[in-house]
Design an enzyme around this catalytic site. Structure first.
Site, short mmCIF file in Angstrom:
data_model
loop_
_atom_site.label_atom_id
_atom_site.label_comp_id
_atom_site.label_asym_id
_atom_site.label_seq_id
_atom_site.Cartn_x
_atom_site.Cartn_y
_atom_site.Cartn_z
N GLU A 76 -48.92 -35.29 -3.88
CA GLU A 76 -47.87 -34.46 -3.28
C GLU A 76 -48.56 -33.17 -2.85
OE1 GLU A 76 -44.09 -31.65 -3.87
OE2 GLU A 76 -45.62 -31.91 -5.40
N ASP A 93 -48.28 -34.36 -8.90
CA ASP A 93 -47.38 -33.30 -8.48
C ASP A 93 -48.14 -32.01 -8.16
OD1 ASP A 93 -44.55 -32.28 -8.34
OD2 ASP A 93 -45.32 -30.94 -9.89
#
Length: 840
Positions: A562, A509
């Site tokens: 990401e 993330d």
């Protein structure tokens, strides 16, 4: 009782021992050797040095009278020839304590400094003072047992009992005239009763050598311990023949560390840990503590204040809002050997890869990991997804963070069960043929005072520069990637999830927030790197090390970034240096955030306006092969006012569903892997909420519009089925040879037509039509070597809720040139639909 004065010292006293040695049998040589092996700190300093034979005890008749000023040597009797004469005074009998034991001789009291440091939790070497240690006239025993009324030493083989003296403040000590440190236990009484039933018999934690080896300490010091979870934290083990738990923690700035738990009434006074040199690691083996025990670390900060902290390496935690760590061990027996054996057979970027993203706590609210294991694998397998991606599973205090503010990086959230329960879920998914990806959050952590923030009183896991530590967007702290121990903590954590829980990949993330020093910061709020740039070289090095380590240790696993910027080389090998001077980051795949934003912007427009945004759907092919991409329609796109996928679409309810179906058909045919968030597979109209999860009631047959939602779900199932059976849609995702436009400029018609090819050159023709009209005899150029084409998927089929405008019969190419090809097809384009065709 008040502490004894220096005049009460025994180790250098000139008076004979109060307790005659004859009343305390000396261990036999074999027992003595065993006792010395388990003696703990100071054992090597005992009177009989290791490897030398002890002199045999002499009989009393052979013993010469000792000078009055000399103490009786340890192991010798105090009887003299004079004592055998009639009428002579015999040696005084030792004081007998309740329970048959005897009173130990007074020990030299601790110095005020050591005493205060132990009581305040600021001593770096409690083992040097507590436990059993040889002295000139025997063995001194000392323990710190707050609230105890009495402590008795019980030696083993042969058994001897002696009550220690109460030195005040919870200290008990005494000297026994023994030759060497024996194996022993402590009988601790917390009441005034004298019955044995009121005593607790325990092994002394300060009678053990360190339970952490030199190799572990060296690797920790180097920041290269790839199995850090096996060295730090709480580990159930048998140490020196005794069952218990080894506690270790990295706290280099602490003045002292103690263990507090439900096994000592959350008072860490009796369990100070020892510092293991320059590594900053503190260690203590606590006998008798096992699985299920709750604990925290009581850390004395540099300023002398205390903080009670959960274990950063805890592998299990209490259910929030409780915050204690839990001693745990795994007993799960894995049954996914076949899955793991073949996981690496084919590279991920050359394999079918369609992902169902799940927030486990809300997918079916209230279900445990084991209950989910009976439903989730069957549901995902029925829909044909190859993988599930679980939003962060690591322990987090606030459910509303969805797991993205982690406090327990090594502990699966206890909201749904134990770590072994989570293993059972992963195992069940694997046995159903479904891979498991887990969201991983190494970019930041929350400021909770019981967790990682200023863990030992100073910035430790976070950067020491406040401008580098504070995350400007999320009210959290960023990791200090330049510190080798912090990198080690995170790299090992990535390996931990792959090895201990058999997960097949990590979706990392917020990578962009790690890579750029000026991320969400204004001028003056950040400092350029040593080259004057905005890149964070420490974060680059960390990500490269993490990826290299995971791929080396975990064959077949994949890491997914990401990353929302145009950073060069996210999925490039770490040893290939790019034009920016950095090696590749080493990820296997990257979320294509640009495609997601552009394509959603396009489909949200009314069809009449889409021609002005045509390039938003074609632009992705300009950079499609710069990285290995995943096309994500994730949770982030269906919350916080962004609306659910079907609700983004213009038009009435029929048109909204048709638009979603056409969009999904376009997405599954586009180069790249697919990811779809739960609830979007059946056109849920409401935004997702972690409080109640997907609106499953929309699929209830008693609901009048149930067929509308079920139709979209049936389409997703068929998309996955045709996708998996058609190598052209996944085998050459990352090379230009796998794609060519047939017509990418039909903006007036809102049409996108392209060919996909597998490794053998077999094609699939995908045509997406985003206008609400039927186009008959629409001509498209196709390869001439195929005699006929047949429709394999049409999102307008009646079973999906469409108008059933189909190309039912095989289509034969005509010798009419179109789009640069000598032959072409004439087909019917349904309204707001995607059609797939392949050669017969």
């Amino acid at each position: 009782m008040t502490p004894r004065t220096p005049s009460d010292r025994s180790s250098d006293s000139s008076s004979p021992p109060e307790l005659p040695t004859a009343s305390l049998p000396v261990p036999a040589p074999a027992a003595e050797a065993a006792a010395r092996a388990g003696a703990g700190a100071g054992a090597g300093k005992s009177a009989g040095k290791k490897g030398k034979k002890q002199p045999a005890r002499r009989k009393a008749s052979q013993t010469a009278p000792a000078p009055a000023a000399s103490p009786a040597p340890a192991g010798a009797t105090t009887a003299s020839p004079a004592a055998k004469k009639p009428g002579a005074r015999t040696a005084p009998r030792p004081r007998v304590e309740p329970g048959g034991g005897r009173r130990a001789r007074a020990a030299r009291p601790l110095g005020d400094g050591d005493r205060e440091r132990l009581l305040s939790g600021s001593h770096h070497d409690p083992h040097g003072l507590l436990g059993a240690h040889p002295v000139s006239n025997g063995v001194v025993f000392r323990t710190l047992r707050p609230y105890a009324r009495a402590v008795t030493v019980v030696t083993e083989g042969p058994e001897v009992r002696a009550t220690l003296n109460d030195d005040g403040d919870g200290f008990f000590s005494g000297v026994l005239p023994l030759r060497a440190v024996p194996s022993y236990t402590l009988r601790v009484r917390y009441s005034d009763a004298t019955q044995e039933l009121d005593e607790l018999e325990v092994r002394d934690p300060y009678g053990f050598l360190p339970a952490l080896g030199d190799v572990d300490l060296h690797l920790i010091g180097e920041g290269r311990h790839e199995e850090l979870w096996k060295a730090l934290g709480a580990r159930v083990m048998t140490h020196q023949g005794v069952a218990g738990t080894r506690f270790t923690v990295w706290a280099p700035n602490a003045r002292g560390v103690r263990i507090a738990g439900d096994f000592n009434y959350w008072d860490g006074t009796s369990l100070p840990m020892r510092s293991l040199g320059s590594t900053g690691v503190w260690e203590l083996f606590v006998p008798g503590v096992g699985e299920g025990a709750l604990y925290k670390f009581d850390i004395t900060r540099p300023d002398g204040s205390h903080t009670l902290r959960a274990d950063p390496m805890a592998r299990r935690a209490e259910v929030p809002p409780a915050t204690a760590s839990i001693v745990t061990e795994s007993h799960h027996v894995w049954q996914d050997e076949e899955w793991l054996a073949h996981r690496a057979d084919r590279p991920v970027h050359e394999a079918p890869f369609s992902v169902y993203e799940v927030h486990l706590p809300s997918w079916r609210p209230g279900l445990t990991y084991r209950q989910l294991a009976s439903q989730l694998p069957a549901y995902v397998k029925d829909l044909g997804f190859t993988h599930v991606e679980l939003m962060p599973i690591a322990e987090h205090p606030f459910g509303g963070s969805w797991g993205y503010q982690v406090t327990g990086f090594y502990a699966p959230t206890s909201r749904m069960g134990t770590p072994d329960d989570f293993r059972y879920l992963v195992d069940s998914l694997h046995r159903a043929g479904i891979g498991v990806l887990v969201d991983w959050v190494p970019a930041h952590f929350p400021k909770d005072e019981w967790a990682l923030a200023q863990f030992d009183g100073r910035p430790l896991y976070e950067h020491s520069d406040p401008q580098r530590a504070e995350h400007p967007d999320w009210g959290t702290l960023e990791f200090d990637y330049g510190r080798k121990e912090v990198r080690n903590f995170l790299v090992s954590n990535a390996v931990y999830w792959c090895e201990e829980f058999h997960v097949d990949g990590l979706r990392v993330d917020a990578v962009a927030s790690m890579l750029y020093l000026d991320y969400s910061r204004e001028e003056g709020q950040w400092t350029p790197n040593e080259h004057g740039g905005r890149e964070n070289p420490d974060a680059v090095a960390f990500l490269q090390e993490m990826n290299a380590t995971v791929y080396r240790r975990c064959p077949g696993a994949v890491t997914i970034a990401e990353e929302s910027t145009a950073w060069n080389g996210v999925t490039r090998a770490t040893h290939h240096v790019g034009p920016d001077g950095f090696g590749g980051l080493g990820f296997g795949l990257k979320w294509n955030m640009g495609w997601m934003h552009d394509s959603l912007d396009y489909v949200s427009k009314e069809p009449v306006h889409r021609k002005y945004h045509h390039g938003e759907m074609t632009f992705s092919m300009v950079y499609a092969y710069s990285e290995n991409y995943v096309l994500p329609i994730s949770h982030d796109e269906v919350v916080h006012g962004k609306r659910a996928l079907v609700s983004k679409m213009p038009g009435d309810w029929w048109q909204q569903r048709a638009n979603e179906r056409a969009y999904l058909g376009f997405m599954w045919a586009h180069p790249g892997k697919q990811l779809l968030f739960m609830g979007q597979e059946f056109a849920q109209g409401a935004e997702w909420s972690e409080g109640h999860g997907p609106d499953w009631w929309l699929l209830d047959p008693s609901y009048e519009a149930e067929a509308d939602h079920r139709g979209v779900r049936d389409l997703v199932r068929d998309l996955n089925a045709v996708y998996g059976a058609t190598p052209a849609l996944w085998q050459r995702d990352t090379v230009p040879e796998g794609f060519t436009w047939v017509d990418g400029d039909a903006g007036e018609d809102n049409v996108f037509a392209f060919l996909r090819f597998d490794a053998d050159g077999s094609p699939l023709l995908a045509v997406s039509h985003f206008s609400p009209v039927v186009r008959h005899q629409y001509r498209l150029g196709v390869p001439e070597e195929f005699a006929a084409w047949t429709e394999v998927l049409n999102t307008d089929a009646a079973r999906y809720g469409g108008g059933d405008v189909l190309n039912a019969d095989p289509l034969k190419p005509e010798a009419v040139a179109a789009h640069g090809r000598p032959v072409s097809l004439q087909l019917t384009l349904p309204p707001l639909a995607t059609v797939w065709l392949r050669p017969v």
